[in-house]
Write a protein that holds these residues in place. Sequence first.
Motif, PDB file in Angstrom:
ATOM      1  N   ALA A 111       0.843  -1.196   0.000  1.00 14.10           N
ATOM      2  CA  ALA A 111       0.000   0.000   0.000  1.00 14.10           C
ATOM      3  C   ALA A 111       0.877   1.244   0.000  1.00 14.10           C
ATOM      4  O   ALA A 111       2.046   1.184   0.391  1.00 14.10           O
ATOM      5  CB  ALA A 111      -0.891  -0.001   1.244  1.00 14.10           C
ATOM      6  N   SER A 112       0.298   2.362  -0.420  1.00 11.59           N
ATOM      7  CA  SER A 112       1.060   3.617  -0.356  1.00 11.59           C
ATOM      8  C   SER A 112       1.337   3.991   1.101  1.00 11.59           C
ATOM      9  O   SER A 112       2.358   4.600   1.404  1.00 11.59           O
ATOM     10  CB  SER A 112       0.305   4.740  -1.074  1.00 11.59           C
ATOM     11  N   THR A 113       0.426   3.603   2.005  1.00 15.09           N
ATOM     12  CA  THR A 113       0.627   3.762   3.442  1.00 15.09           C
ATOM     13  C   THR A 113       0.241   2.455   4.114  1.00 15.09           C
ATOM     14  O   THR A 113      -0.901   2.010   3.989  1.00 15.09           O
ATOM     15  CB  THR A 113      -0.243   4.900   4.020  1.00 15.09           C
ATOM     16  N   VAL A 114       1.187   1.826   4.796  1.00 17.12           N
ATOM     17  CA  VAL A 114       0.908   0.595   5.536  1.00 17.12           C
ATOM     18  C   VAL A 114       0.206   0.983   6.832  1.00 17.12           C
ATOM     19  O   VAL A 114       0.671   1.879   7.539  1.00 17.12           O
ATOM     20  CB  VAL A 114       2.216  -0.175   5.824  1.00 17.12           C
ATOM     21  N   PRO A 115      -0.907   0.323   7.168  1.00 18.43           N
ATOM     22  CA  PRO A 115      -1.598   0.708   8.402  1.00 18.43           C
ATOM     23  C   PRO A 115      -0.774   0.379   9.638  1.00 18.43           C
ATOM     24  O   PRO A 115      -0.006  -0.579   9.644  1.00 18.43           O
ATOM     25  CB  PRO A 115      -2.879  -0.134   8.362  1.00 18.43           C
ATOM     26  N   THR A 116      -0.942   1.185  10.668  1.00 20.06           N
ATOM     27  CA  THR A 116      -0.360   0.831  11.959  1.00 20.06           C
ATOM     28  C   THR A 116      -1.294  -0.154  12.643  1.00 20.06           C
ATOM     29  O   THR A 116      -2.433  -0.341  12.231  1.00 20.06           O
ATOM     30  CB  THR A 116      -0.153   2.073  12.846  1.00 20.06           C
ATOM     31  N   MET A 117      -0.791  -0.807  13.686  1.00 16.37           N
ATOM     32  CA  MET A 117      -1.562  -1.821  14.405  1.00 16.37           C
ATOM     33  C   MET A 117      -1.563  -1.519  15.896  1.00 16.37           C
ATOM     34  O   MET A 117      -0.741  -0.760  16.391  1.00 16.37           O
ATOM     35  CB  MET A 117      -0.942  -3.209  14.187  1.00 16.37           C
ATOM     36  N   HIS A 118      -2.479  -2.157  16.605  1.00 15.53           N
ATOM     37  CA  HIS A 118      -2.472  -2.097  18.070  1.00 15.53           C
ATOM     38  C   HIS A 118      -1.475  -3.129  18.589  1.00 15.53           C
ATOM     39  O   HIS A 118      -1.383  -4.232  18.054  1.00 15.53           O
ATOM     40  CB  HIS A 118      -3.869  -2.380  18.632  1.00 15.53           C
ATOM     41  N   GLY A 119      -0.740  -2.774  19.599  1.00 17.68           N
ATOM     42  CA  GLY A 119       0.248  -3.675  20.177  1.00 17.68           C
ATOM     43  C   GLY A 119       1.081  -2.940  21.199  1.00 17.68           C
ATOM     44  O   GLY A 119       0.576  -2.122  21.965  1.00 17.68           O
ATOM     45  N   LYS A 120       2.383  -3.230  21.199  1.00 16.40           N
ATOM     46  CA  LYS A 120       3.311  -2.550  22.104  1.00 16.40           C
ATOM     47  C   LYS A 120       4.686  -2.565  21.468  1.00 16.40           C
ATOM     48  O   LYS A 120       4.955  -3.343  20.556  1.00 16.40           O
ATOM     49  CB  LYS A 120       3.328  -3.189  23.484  1.00 16.40           C
TER      50      LYS A 120
END
Length: 169
Positions: A111-120
């Motif tokens: 993707a042009s922008t990779v999504p961020t994820m929930h985590g730590k």
Amino acid sequence: TNTTFAETMRRLDATVATVAIAATGVEYATRIPLQAGDVVTNITFITGGTAAGTPTAGYAVLRSPTGAKLAQTADFGNTARAANTAFTVALTDEYLVTEPGLYYVGLSFTASTVPTMHGKTFGNAVLAGNLGLGAEVLAVTHGSSVGATAPDTIATPTTVANLVYLAVT
């Protein structure tokens, strides 16, 4: 067979909504404990504060403790991935776990922008790596330009400091 629910970390510990997983077309993989008799049919991920921008390909994958591909989802294609949303994606074939262990679950977006994820985040990849005490590496990235198909194995992994919340059912 077992009713399966396993997580890469406790959901209560996934307190950061800006965890970067990898560059576009690179797979992120992290450990998940599975027991003999578990049947894995779905992988769930929760996007963080950044949505996917113009996605063109991607997948989720279940891997053996040694990193071999066991099952993966269909191509994500151009499916929108909004911010702060849980997505459950089906594997193309369910997988029956025959040996207990620390398996890998992987995720990749082109993707042009990779999504961020929930985590730590651990703050330093060394903490997530093999500390020489028999501890397993917790999270890695690998591959480049993988597109819609997960590589058959994890080759030339790079240990990363981010741990993403993923669940399998």
